[in-house]
Design an enzyme around this catalytic site. Structure first.
Site, PDB file in Angstrom:
ATOM      1  N   GLU A   1      64.270  -3.823  87.126  1.00 51.02           N
ATOM      2  CA  GLU A   1      62.816  -3.875  86.940  1.00 51.02           C
ATOM      3  C   GLU A   1      62.561  -4.729  85.707  1.00 51.02           C
ATOM      4  O   GLU A   1      62.717  -4.263  84.580  1.00 51.02           O
ATOM      5  CB  GLU A   1      62.249  -2.459  86.777  1.00 51.02           C
ATOM      6  CG  GLU A   1      62.566  -1.528  87.936  1.00 51.02           C
ATOM      7  CD  GLU A   1      62.012  -2.001  89.266  1.00 51.02           C
ATOM      8  OE1 GLU A   1      61.143  -2.905  89.271  1.00 51.02           O
ATOM      9  OE2 GLU A   1      62.436  -1.489  90.305  1.00 51.02           O
TER      10      GLU A   1
ATOM     11  N   CYS B   1      54.904  -4.071  81.067  1.00 53.63           N
ATOM     12  CA  CYS B   1      55.578  -5.087  81.887  1.00 53.63           C
ATOM     13  C   CYS B   1      54.676  -5.634  82.983  1.00 53.63           C
ATOM     14  O   CYS B   1      54.888  -6.751  83.457  1.00 53.63           O
ATOM     15  CB  CYS B   1      56.862  -4.521  82.487  1.00 53.63           C
ATOM     16  SG  CYS B   1      56.627  -3.082  83.556  1.00 53.63           S
TER      17      CYS B   1
END
Length: 469
Positions: free
Chosen positions: A214, A248
C-alpha cells in the site's frame, strides 16, 4: 531494539502455534477480534494522547474519527460476516467432469507480517490486523519509529489483551524494519512510500514472500465542468487538511477548468477560515510529524516559487517551526519541473492545474504513474463515466474525498506504482487466506475411459470433448 535472531525466534514461536491449530474455529477467531475491540475501547484515551504527543499536536477528534472509528467498524464488520467468509465455497464443475464436485477451502496463510507507517499508526496497524485475524492467521506487527510513544504503548497493550503466540508487536529503527521484511513470512503487508516499497519487495523476493504493498503517489482531484464548485472546494480541502495532509490518499493536486481558477482560490480561503478559525492558535490543526518534514514542506514551496509558481496562503497564520504548524497554501502556475509536481507532497500544499476541456485532465492523469486515489467532482453522468473509463487509480471517490477507504465492501489498494493487492472486509480476508481448490471425484465417473491404451473408443470420446469441451 529487536535483533534478527530475536525476530526469527518470534516468527518460529508463531509458526509452532499455528501448526498446532492450523485452521482456528470461528469462536477462536471471534474471541481474538473481541479482545482487540476491547483494547481499543479501554485504551481509547491513552492511544489518542500518545499520538498527539508524537505529532506535537493532533486533535483527539481527528484520531478518534480517522483511526479509532474505522478500526472498531472493521472489527464489527468482520464479526458480523467472518463465519460466512470462512465456509467452504462451491465452485462450478466442467460438464465433462460431472458428477464430480469442485470447492474452495479458505485456509489461513500462516504467519503474516504487517509493517505500519507513522501517519495513521493506529488504523494502519489495526485494519490489516483485523483481516489477518479473521482469516485465522498469527501476526507480527512492526510499528514506526517516528511515533515512539504510541508504538511502545501499542506493543504493551497488545501483549496485555492478546496471547503472545497470536500477535506480537515489535519496535525498532530502519535496521529492524529491514530485518523484519527479510523474514520468511507467509504474507507481508507494507504501507509506506513507493521508494521504501521497492526495497521491501526486493527483500521479500529472496524468500518468495507474497506481498501486499500500500504505497502512495500523486492522487488527483478533478473538478469537472459541471461540478458544484463550492462543495468541491470544501470537500477537497477537508480531504487535504485532515492530519495536515499527511495522508496517503489526500488530494495531491487539483485539475480544474481554467475559467474557475479564481473562484476556487476565493472559495478555498473562505473554507479554511470556516474550518480552522484562528489557525495560528488552533488545537484542531495537526502538526507535521518532524522538523525534517516541516523543512521539506518549506523547501517544496520555495522551489516551486523559484520556478515561477504563485504561492497563495489560505490563512493569515505564519508557519510555526517550533510547533511544526505549516498553514495551508495553494500553488498556481507551477511548471512540471519542481519536485512538488513530481513527488507525493504529504502535507498542506495544494497545486492547482488548469485545463480547457476534460480530455486534457484525463491525459494529464494518464501521463503520470497510476495514483492510489482519484477524486472526481461532476454532476454529468456521461462525464463521470468517461473519466472512470479512461483513467486508472487504486480507488475512486466521486463528489467527495477519502470515503472509499472506509467502505468494507470495497477493497483498498493501489495499482502500478501506487501498490499491489488490497484488503478491507472480505477482500482482506481473502488477501490473508489461501483459497485452496479441491476437486472431489465421484464414485461413478468416466475417467477410466480416458486412459491408455488409446483405442477407437478413446478417440471418439476425445473428438467429443474437443468439439464440446
Amino acid at each position: 531494539m529487536t535483533d534478527t535472531p530475536e525476530l526469527t525466534a518470534i516468527l518460529q514461536r508463531l509458526r509452532t502455534a499455528q501448526a498446532h491449530d492450523p485452521l482456528p474455529s470461528w469462536p477462536v477467531r471471534a474471541d481474538r477480534l473481541q479482545r482487540l475491540a476491547c483494547m481499543l475501547r479501554e485504551q481509547r484515551g491513552a492511544f489518542a494522547a500518545a499520538i498527539d504527543a508524537d505529532f506535537g499536536q493532533r486533535p483527539v477528534e481527528e484520531t478518534e474519527l480517522l483511526e479509532l472509528f474505522p478500526s472498531l467498524s472493521a472489527i464489527r464488520h468482520a464479526l458480523r460476516h467472518g463465519r460466512r467468509w470462512m465456509r467452504p465455497r462451491r465452485a462450478s464443475t466442467g460438464l465433462a467432469f460431472l458428477p464430480a464436485e469442485n470447492r474452495l477451502l479458505p485456509q489461513p496463510r500462516g504467519v503474516v507480517g504487517i509493517v505500519v507507517p507513522w501517519n495513521y499508526p493506529l488504523f494502519l496497524a489495526v485494519g490489516p490486523l483485523v483481516d489477518a485475524l479473521a482469516a485465522g492467521n498469527r501476526v507480527m506487527v512492526k510499528m514506526s519509529e517516528f511515533t515512539p510513544r504510541f508504538s511502545a504503548l501499542f506493543a504493551e497493550q497488545v501483549a496485555r489483551y492478546l496471547a503472545d503466540d497470536v500477535v506480537v508487536v515489535v519496535n525498532g529503527d530502519a535496521t529492524v524494519a529491514q530485518a523484519f521484511s527479510a523474514l520468511p513470512f507467509d504474507h507481508l503487508l507494507f504501507t509506506g512510500s513507493t521508494r521504501v516499497g521497492h526495497q521491501v519487495m526486493r527483500t521479500a523476493a529472496d524468500n518468495l514472500t507474497p506481498v501486499t504493498l500500500e504505497l502512495g503517489g500523486k492522487s488527483p482531484a478533478i473538478v469537472g465542468p459541471g461540478a458544484d464548485l463550492a462543495k468541491a472546494v470544501e470537500r477537497i480541502l477537508v480531504g487535504k487538511l485532515v492530519n495536515a495532509g499527511q495522508t496517503c490518499i489526500a488530494p495531491d493536486y487539483v485539475l480544474l477548468p481554467r475559467a474557475r481558477m479564481d473562484d476556487f482560490v476565493e472559495a478555498a480561503r473562505a473554507t479554511v477560515a470556516r474550518l480552522y478559525p484562528d489557525l495560528a492558535t488552533s488545537r484542531q490543526y495537526t502538526s507535521l510529524i518532524s522538523d525534517l518534514y516541516f523543512e521539506r514542506m518549506a523547501t517544496l514551496r520555495d522551489e516551486a516559487a523559484a520556478a515561477g509558481a504563485r504561492v497563495v496562503p489560505l490563512a493569515d497564520a505564519p508557519a510555526d517551526p517550533v510547533r511544526r504548524l505549516f498553514p495551508p497554501q495553494l500553488l498556481l502556475d507551477v511548471p512540471d519541473g519542481p519536485r512538488v509536481m513530481r513527488e507525493e507532497i504529504f502535507g498542506p500544499l495544494l497545486p492547482l492545474v488548469a485545463f480547457d476541456h476534460i480530455e486534457q485532465a484525463i491525459a494529464h492523469v494518464n501521463a503520470r504513474p497510476h495514483p492510489l486515489a482519484l477524486y472526481l467532482f461532476e454532476r454529468d453522468r456521461r462525464t463521470i463515466d468517461t473519466v472512470l473509463a479512461h483513467t486508472r487509480a487504486g480507488g475512486v471517490t466521486v463528489n467527495d474525498t477519502l470515503y472509499h477507504i472506509a467502505q468494507h465492501g470495497l477493497p483498498f489498494g493501489g495499482v502500478g506504482a501506487s501498490g499491489m493487492g488490497g484488503y478491507h472486509g472480505k477482500a482482506g480476508f481473502e488477501t490473508f487466506s489461501h483459497l485452496k481448490p479441491v476437486f472431489a471425484q465421484s464414485r461413478w465417473n468416466g475417467a477410466g475411459l480416458l486412459r491408455p491404451p488409446y483405442g477407437p473408443r478413446f478417440r471418439r470420446l476425445l473428438e467429443l470433448l474437443l468439439r464440446h469441451g
